[in-house]
Write a protein that holds these residues in place. Structure first.
Motif, short mmCIF file in Angstrom:
data_model
loop_
_atom_site.label_atom_id
_atom_site.label_comp_id
_atom_site.label_asym_id
_atom_site.label_seq_id
_atom_site.Cartn_x
_atom_site.Cartn_y
_atom_site.Cartn_z
N PHE A 149 0.86 -1.18 0.00
CA PHE A 149 0.00 0.00 0.00
C PHE A 149 0.89 1.23 0.00
N MET A 150 0.49 2.25 -0.78
CA MET A 150 1.36 3.40 -0.94
C MET A 150 0.60 4.68 -1.21
N PHE A 151 1.26 5.75 -0.91
CA PHE A 151 0.86 7.10 -1.31
C PHE A 151 2.10 7.96 -1.14
N ASN A 152 2.66 8.42 -2.24
CA ASN A 152 3.91 9.18 -2.23
C ASN A 152 5.00 8.43 -1.46
N GLY A 153 5.02 7.14 -1.59
CA GLY A 153 5.98 6.29 -0.90
C GLY A 153 5.28 5.04 -0.39
N ASN A 154 6.05 4.08 0.02
CA ASN A 154 5.50 2.81 0.48
C ASN A 154 5.06 2.91 1.94
N LEU A 155 3.79 2.61 2.18
CA LEU A 155 3.26 2.62 3.55
C LEU A 155 3.48 1.26 4.20
N ALA A 156 2.92 0.21 3.59
CA ALA A 156 2.96 -1.11 4.23
C ALA A 156 2.89 -2.23 3.20
N SER A 157 3.42 -3.39 3.59
CA SER A 157 3.37 -4.60 2.77
C SER A 157 3.05 -5.80 3.66
N PHE A 158 2.34 -6.76 3.08
CA PHE A 158 2.06 -8.01 3.80
C PHE A 158 3.26 -8.94 3.73
N ASN A 159 3.39 -9.78 4.76
CA ASN A 159 4.35 -10.88 4.70
C ASN A 159 3.56 -12.06 4.15
N PRO A 160 3.78 -12.43 2.90
CA PRO A 160 2.94 -13.46 2.27
C PRO A 160 3.19 -14.88 2.78
N ARG A 161 4.28 -15.12 3.49
CA ARG A 161 4.62 -16.48 3.92
C ARG A 161 4.02 -16.86 5.27
N SER A 162 3.59 -15.90 6.03
CA SER A 162 3.06 -16.16 7.36
C SER A 162 1.77 -16.97 7.26
N LYS A 163 1.71 -18.10 7.98
CA LYS A 163 0.54 -18.99 7.91
C LYS A 163 -0.29 -19.00 9.19
N LYS A 164 0.24 -18.42 10.28
CA LYS A 164 -0.49 -18.42 11.54
C LYS A 164 -1.17 -17.08 11.82
N ARG A 165 -0.68 -16.04 11.16
CA ARG A 165 -1.29 -14.71 11.31
C ARG A 165 -0.88 -13.88 10.11
N ALA A 166 -1.72 -12.95 9.74
CA ALA A 166 -1.37 -12.02 8.67
C ALA A 166 -0.50 -10.94 9.30
N SER A 167 0.62 -10.68 8.69
CA SER A 167 1.56 -9.70 9.22
C SER A 167 1.70 -8.57 8.21
N LEU A 168 1.48 -7.36 8.67
CA LEU A 168 1.55 -6.18 7.83
C LEU A 168 2.72 -5.33 8.33
N MET A 169 3.73 -5.13 7.49
CA MET A 169 4.89 -4.34 7.86
C MET A 169 4.73 -2.92 7.35
N PHE A 170 4.81 -1.95 8.27
CA PHE A 170 4.79 -0.53 7.92
C PHE A 170 6.25 -0.12 7.78
N HIS A 171 6.66 0.15 6.54
CA HIS A 171 8.07 0.33 6.20
C HIS A 171 8.78 1.38 7.05
N VAL A 172 8.16 2.51 7.28
CA VAL A 172 8.74 3.55 8.14
C VAL A 172 7.73 3.90 9.23
N GLY A 173 7.14 2.87 9.81
CA GLY A 173 6.10 3.03 10.81
C GLY A 173 6.50 3.86 12.01
N ALA A 174 7.77 3.83 12.38
CA ALA A 174 8.24 4.60 13.52
C ALA A 174 8.17 6.10 13.26
N MET A 175 8.12 6.48 12.00
CA MET A 175 8.14 7.88 11.63
C MET A 175 6.75 8.46 11.36
N ILE A 176 5.74 7.63 11.29
CA ILE A 176 4.39 8.12 11.01
C ILE A 176 3.95 9.02 12.16
#
Length: 180
Positions: free
Chosen positions: A49-76
């Motif tokens: 997911f993006m808007f003027n840069g990458n916001l977040a991406s899913f980890n497609p390999r996770s089978k026990k939970r969906a994991s969404l990584m916020f690329h620069v989440g600490a800076m939001i």
């Protein structure tokens, strides 16, 4: 207004064979509905997911939970207690089931909106800086042109005063040396 779903992501989801598929799809719905500025694509072989840069991406390999990584989440900007992780950049949000996505729906929307607002503000600053930059650049070019013109004039004066160089005599080649 919900951002339209991209066909490349639809194709990826159609081929996605993972028990977390319904959870990923539920989180996708929330993210796309959060702000009309947010968009999606496939990057790093996963929905991003993006808007003027990458916001977040899913980890497609996770089978026990969906994991969404916020690329620069600490800076939001703002406080986002549902984001997990430490360090200077990435943050994560995990969802073991569809109900957990709905439980944090409000927080997820706030994160997306904060991202989009931040990126809009950053873009506005860059545009303002670019609009101001040409004025400075024009002044710099004018000063540089004066210096160049002065340097060319000085070079012409020096060239006019130096005597013309005489052509150096040609050295005999081997073929000439053998004939002599």
């Amino acid at each position: 207004m919900v951002m339209p779903k991209r066909s490349e992501v639809e194709k990826w989801l159609a081929a996605y064979n993972n028990p977390m598929k319904p959870v990923v799809m539920a989180a996708r719905e929330v993210i796309l509905a959060a702000d009309s500025r947010i968009d999606e694509c496939i990057k790093w072989q996963t929905p991003t997911f993006m808007f003027n840069g990458n916001l977040a991406s899913f980890n497609p390999r996770s089978k026990k939970r969906a994991s969404l990584m916020f690329h620069v989440g600490a800076m939001i900007p703002g406080s986002h207690p549902k984001l997990e992780g430490r360090g200077d950049t990435a943050r994560f949000m995990t969802f073991p089931d569809v109900a957990s996505v709905h439980a944090v729906k409000r927080d997820l929307k706030r994160i997306v909106k904060a991202w989009c607002d931040w990126q809009d503000a950053t873009t506005a600053k860059k545009i303002a800086a670019k609009r101001a930059a040409p004025r400075k650049a024009v002044k710099k070019k004018a000063v540089a042109a004066k210096k160049t013109t002065a340097a060319k004039g000085a070079a012409k004066k020096v060239t006019a005063k130096t005597p013309a160089k005489r052509a150096a005599p040609k050295k005999p080649t081997r073929s000439r040396a053998k004939k002599a």
